[in-house]
Design a protein around this motif. Structure first.
Motif, short mmCIF file in Angstrom:
data_model
loop_
_atom_site.label_atom_id
_atom_site.label_comp_id
_atom_site.label_asym_id
_atom_site.label_seq_id
_atom_site.Cartn_x
_atom_site.Cartn_y
_atom_site.Cartn_z
N PRO A 160 0.78 -1.24 0.00
CA PRO A 160 0.00 0.00 0.00
C PRO A 160 0.82 1.29 0.00
N THR A 161 2.05 1.25 0.49
CA THR A 161 2.85 2.48 0.56
C THR A 161 4.13 2.40 -0.26
N THR A 162 4.25 1.40 -1.12
CA THR A 162 5.48 1.23 -1.91
C THR A 162 5.13 0.92 -3.37
N ARG A 163 5.77 1.64 -4.28
CA ARG A 163 5.64 1.38 -5.71
C ARG A 163 7.04 1.25 -6.30
N LYS A 164 7.15 0.46 -7.36
CA LYS A 164 8.44 0.31 -8.05
C LYS A 164 8.23 0.47 -9.55
N MET A 165 9.03 1.33 -10.15
CA MET A 165 8.97 1.55 -11.60
C MET A 165 10.32 1.13 -12.20
N GLU A 166 10.29 0.24 -13.19
CA GLU A 166 11.51 -0.21 -13.86
C GLU A 166 11.41 0.11 -15.35
N MET A 167 12.45 0.76 -15.86
CA MET A 167 12.47 1.15 -17.26
C MET A 167 13.54 0.35 -18.00
N TYR A 168 13.17 -0.12 -19.19
CA TYR A 168 14.10 -0.89 -20.01
C TYR A 168 14.21 -0.24 -21.38
N ASP A 169 15.44 0.12 -21.76
CA ASP A 169 15.70 0.69 -23.08
C ASP A 169 16.35 -0.36 -23.97
N THR A 170 16.47 -0.03 -25.26
CA THR A 170 17.09 -0.94 -26.23
C THR A 170 18.27 -0.25 -26.89
N LYS A 171 19.41 -0.94 -26.89
CA LYS A 171 20.60 -0.41 -27.55
C LYS A 171 21.27 -1.53 -28.33
N ASN A 172 21.56 -1.24 -29.60
CA ASN A 172 22.17 -2.23 -30.50
C ASN A 172 21.34 -3.51 -30.55
N LYS A 206 18.27 -2.68 -18.56
CA LYS A 206 17.58 -1.89 -17.56
C LYS A 206 18.25 -0.53 -17.44
N SER A 207 17.49 0.54 -17.67
CA SER A 207 18.07 1.89 -17.68
C SER A 207 17.66 2.73 -16.48
N MET A 208 16.59 2.33 -15.78
CA MET A 208 16.15 3.13 -14.64
C MET A 208 15.30 2.30 -13.69
N GLU A 209 15.42 2.61 -12.41
CA GLU A 209 14.54 2.03 -11.40
C GLU A 209 14.19 3.11 -10.39
N ILE A 210 12.92 3.23 -10.10
CA ILE A 210 12.46 4.20 -9.09
C ILE A 210 11.67 3.45 -8.03
N VAL A 211 12.09 3.57 -6.78
CA VAL A 211 11.34 3.00 -5.66
C VAL A 211 10.65 4.17 -4.96
N MET A 212 9.33 4.12 -4.90
CA MET A 212 8.52 5.20 -4.35
C MET A 212 7.95 4.78 -3.00
N LYS A 213 8.15 5.65 -2.01
CA LYS A 213 7.61 5.41 -0.66
C LYS A 213 6.67 6.55 -0.30
N LYS A 214 5.45 6.19 0.09
CA LYS A 214 4.45 7.20 0.42
C LYS A 214 4.72 7.80 1.79
N LYS A 215 4.64 9.13 1.86
CA LYS A 215 4.85 9.82 3.12
C LYS A 215 3.67 9.61 4.07
#
Length: 213
Positions: free
Chosen positions: A187-199, A204-213
């Motif tokens: 309920p108070t945690t989200r995770k966003m993972e971004m994947y790019d393509t090269k050649n 995996k190019s980015m990861e964001i861990v979100m914590k609700k205040k």
């Protein structure tokens, strides 16, 4: 002459009326291999009550919109970036303020933070389309002039949405596919993972861990 003119006008009005009831589809024929013809395809008639019901269902927020509204609030975001495959990760942070807009139909998030020491601002929107049964996400920020747009479906088993879209490489000017996995961890945690393509290979190019205040 007047009778002939009246007949032609009547014919023209009938023709215009019929045109409103059909849509056209381009079909390639083999006439000299260069000629294309248009063949009308009749649409199934829909009564006004059915149309009104469909539009009402389309405009009414449902359970997927409740998932979006559960995220309303302020979130601390710990961000990790990989600018190249197997590169050393770069760390940064931001704060996201999330709200629902337009009668609870869309989610809007505003991000403020720093990336590589530079001020960072970003804005995202998320929509759930009742007609297509898909989520759409958009993202813009002050570090470019393009808009990222991706579409995906929610997986109840993994509590996640896998988005797929395209992004333009500002160095080459070419489009490349990208993939985002957005997971409801708790309920108070989200995770966003971004994947790019090269050649031709995804990384995996980015990861964001979100914590609700």
């Amino acid at each position: 002459m007047k009778k002939l003119t009246a007949t032609l006008v009547l014919f023209l009005l009938c023709f215009i009326s019929c045109k409103k009831e059909v849509k056209t589809e381009t079909v390639t024929t083999n006439v000299s291999d260069t000629t294309k013809t248009e063949e009308p395809i009749a649409e199934e008639p829909v009564d006004s009550a059915a149309q009104a019901k469909a539009w009402q269902a389309y405009a009414t927020p449902g359970a997927p919109h409740k998932l979006l509204s559960d995220e309303v609030g302020t979130w601390n975001c710990e961000m990790t970036f990989w600018y190249e495959p197997n590169a050393k990760p770069e760390k940064s942070s931001s704060v996201a303020t999330i709200k629902m807009i337009l009668g609870g139909r869309y989610q809007e998030a505003n991000y403020v933070g720093k990336i590589m020491g530079a001020p960072f601002e970003g804005k995202s929107t998320v929509a759930y389309n009742n007609a297509s049964k898909e989520f759409t996400t958009t993202f813009i920020d002050n570090m470019g002039t393009g808009m990222m747009v991706a579409v995906g479906k929610y997986d109840e088993g993994t509590k996640s949405v896998e988005y797929k879209g395209e992004v333009v490489n500002p160095v080459t000017g070419k489009k490349a596919p990208y993939r985002e996995v957005y997971t409801i961890v708790d309920p108070t945690t989200r995770k966003m993972e971004m994947y790019d393509t090269k050649n031709g290979a995804e990384y995996k190019s980015m990861e964001i861990v979100m914590k609700k205040k």
